[in-house]
Scaffold this motif. Structure first.
Motif, PDB file in Angstrom:
ATOM      1  N   UNK A 226      -7.072   4.755  18.289  1.00  0.00           N
ATOM      2  CA  UNK A 226      -5.729   5.235  18.594  1.00  0.00           C
ATOM      3  C   UNK A 226      -4.719   4.328  17.894  1.00  0.00           C
ATOM      4  N   UNK A 227      -3.770   4.939  17.213  1.00  0.00           N
ATOM      5  CA  UNK A 227      -2.726   4.207  16.497  1.00  0.00           C
ATOM      6  C   UNK A 227      -1.407   4.444  17.217  1.00  0.00           C
TER       7      UNK A 227
ATOM      8  N   UNK B 215      -8.704   7.431  -2.282  1.00  0.00           N
ATOM      9  CA  UNK B 215      -9.734   6.385  -2.355  1.00  0.00           C
ATOM     10  C   UNK B 215      -9.367   5.153  -1.539  1.00  0.00           C
ATOM     11  N   UNK B 216      -8.087   4.974  -1.273  1.00  0.00           N
ATOM     12  CA  UNK B 216      -7.647   3.790  -0.529  1.00  0.00           C
ATOM     13  C   UNK B 216      -7.568   4.022   0.978  1.00  0.00           C
ATOM     14  N   UNK B 217      -7.577   5.279   1.397  1.00  0.00           N
ATOM     15  CA  UNK B 217      -7.448   5.555   2.820  1.00  0.00           C
ATOM     16  C   UNK B 217      -6.869   6.923   3.082  1.00  0.00           C
ATOM     17  N   UNK B 218      -5.946   6.993   4.036  1.00  0.00           N
ATOM     18  CA  UNK B 218      -5.385   8.268   4.471  1.00  0.00           C
ATOM     19  C   UNK B 218      -3.879   8.140   4.610  1.00  0.00           C
ATOM     20  N   UNK B 219      -3.176   9.188   4.207  1.00  0.00           N
ATOM     21  CA  UNK B 219      -1.743   9.251   4.408  1.00  0.00           C
ATOM     22  C   UNK B 219      -1.426  10.406   5.353  1.00  0.00           C
TER      23      UNK B 219
ATOM     24  N   UNK C 231      -6.211   1.246   9.761  1.00  0.00           N
ATOM     25  CA  UNK C 231      -5.138   0.319  10.078  1.00  0.00           C
ATOM     26  C   UNK C 231      -3.897   0.723   9.285  1.00  0.00           C
ATOM     27  N   UNK C 232      -2.735   0.575   9.894  1.00  0.00           N
ATOM     28  CA  UNK C 232      -1.500   0.961   9.229  1.00  0.00           C
ATOM     29  C   UNK C 232      -1.139  -0.062   8.164  1.00  0.00           C
TER      30      UNK C 232
END
Length: 364
Positions: free
Chosen positions: A102-103, A127-131, A165-166
């Motif tokens: 949970x964020x 490739x770096x994560x999620x937006x 992680x944000x």
């Protein structure tokens, strides 16, 4: 444009009633549905049969704490559920729909940028994560406040790393960048109800589409939020253009309610949008005549508005529309399965047995 109902799926059984839905995994025999009014998140099949409870409201880890939920699947099958409420957050589930993390958004977003019941969102995987992109509301300024449109932006991006992680946040599309907003501020007159944007992303071209209530334009952007094209939506109806000056407080609750109803019912009310296969699908309401606008909550409960399904060909600019009968909900999300099939939920004001309808469109 004409349509034919080709299928209907019950969103209810003896003990459950589902008001909100997501059909982005419809081809895999999966429908996400939110129980109403509890807003528990469940998994149904294409016949409406309950298959799995994903999570429910509660204080335990993995349970929802918001008052409304909106799901987004990433390209690799992860589910990101945006929650509004006093503690806005994003809950992450793996491809097997097991809770991951949970964020808490209030740790990263200023208090004047929060998701709301009217907000929409979409997810992009790289490739770096999620937006995660969200249209936002504000708790600092009222909808009639000139400061909201002078000082805030309509979209925020939450950037996550591979462990969710944000990493950071960015804001896009300040309200003052739109001609209609600048004109309204100079004339000191606001004739729309909500500033919150409707968002959609084309999964193939990855173009982003934004629809506001304050004008009749559909805006197309590239991945860097550079404007690609503006489509002028041409509804077959015109609203009354009712409005009041910015920052004009109405101390009388009855007068305030009447003002809200005029904004909502006397003008074109763009409620929902989706983009699929080179088509934009819009759902809005046919404006009511002056003598049909409700004056109080009791009258509003009896009002039946006409939903209008409006299609824009994003390549040619051609537009098509059809009025929907009363069994279709004007508060429905319009979910496109392909360029000629959409799903819209039934109207709780006309039936207790809510159905999810599949419509086959003919407009070419």
């Amino acid at each position: 444009m004409t349509f034919k109902v080709t299928d209907s799926i019950p969103l209810y059984n003896d003990s459950l009633s589902f008001r909100f839905f997501d059909v982005s995994r419809f081809s895999k025999d999966s429908i996400l549905a939110f129980q109403h009014p509890a807003l528990n998140l469940s998994l149904l099949d294409r016949k409406g049969v309950f298959r799995k409870n994903i999570s429910k409201k509660g204080d335990l880890l993995g349970q929802f704490i918001g008052t409304f939920l909106q799901p987004n699947f990433s390209a690799d099958g992860y589910l990101f559920v945006v929650e509004d409420g006093n503690t806005p957050c994003i809950s992450v589930f793996d491809p097997d729909l097991k809770f991951v993390k949970r964020i808490y958004l209030n740790e990263y977003i200023d208090y004047d940028y929060v998701p709301t019941l009217q907000s929409t969102s979409f997810v992009e995987k790289n490739n770096q994560g999620t937006k995660i992109f969200l249209s936002t509301n504000t708790t600092q300024y009222g909808f009639s406040s000139a400061e909201l449109y002078k000082r805030t932006s309509s979209i925020i991006e939450i950037d996550l790393d591979k462990d969710f992680n944000v990493k950071g946040k960015k804001r896009f599309l300040p309200y003052q960048s739109f001609e209609k907003i600048r004109s309204a501020l100079s004339e000191n007159k606001k004739d729309w109800d909500s500033p919150v944007a409707q968002l959609a992303a084309d999964p193939i071209t990855r173009s982003r589409y934004v629809k506001y209530e304050f004008d009749d334009n559909l805006y197309a952007y590239d991945q860097n939020w550079h404007l690609l094209r503006t489509y002028h939506v041409s509804p077959p109806y015109s609203g009354a253009g009712y409005g009041i000056p910015f920052n004009q407080g109405i101390s009388d609750p009855q007068k305030s309610m009447e003002t809200d109803f005029k904004w909502r019912y006397a003008n074109i009310y763009y409620y929902s949008m989706d983009v699929r296969d080179g088509k934009a699908f819009l759902l809005y309401w046919k404006p009511l005549p002056a003598d049909g606008i409700p004056k109080n909550q009791f009258e509003e409960n009896k009002v039946l508005v006409t939903p209008v399904l409006h299609i824009i060909d994003l390549k040619t600019g051609k537009q098509f529309y059809t009025n929907l009968p009363g069994k279709f909900s004007p508060y429905s999300h319009v979910a496109a399965l392909n360029r000629k099939e959409v799903m819209i939920s039934g109207n709780s004001k006309t039936s207790e047995d809510i159905q999810l309808y599949k419509l086959r469109l003919a407009y070419e």
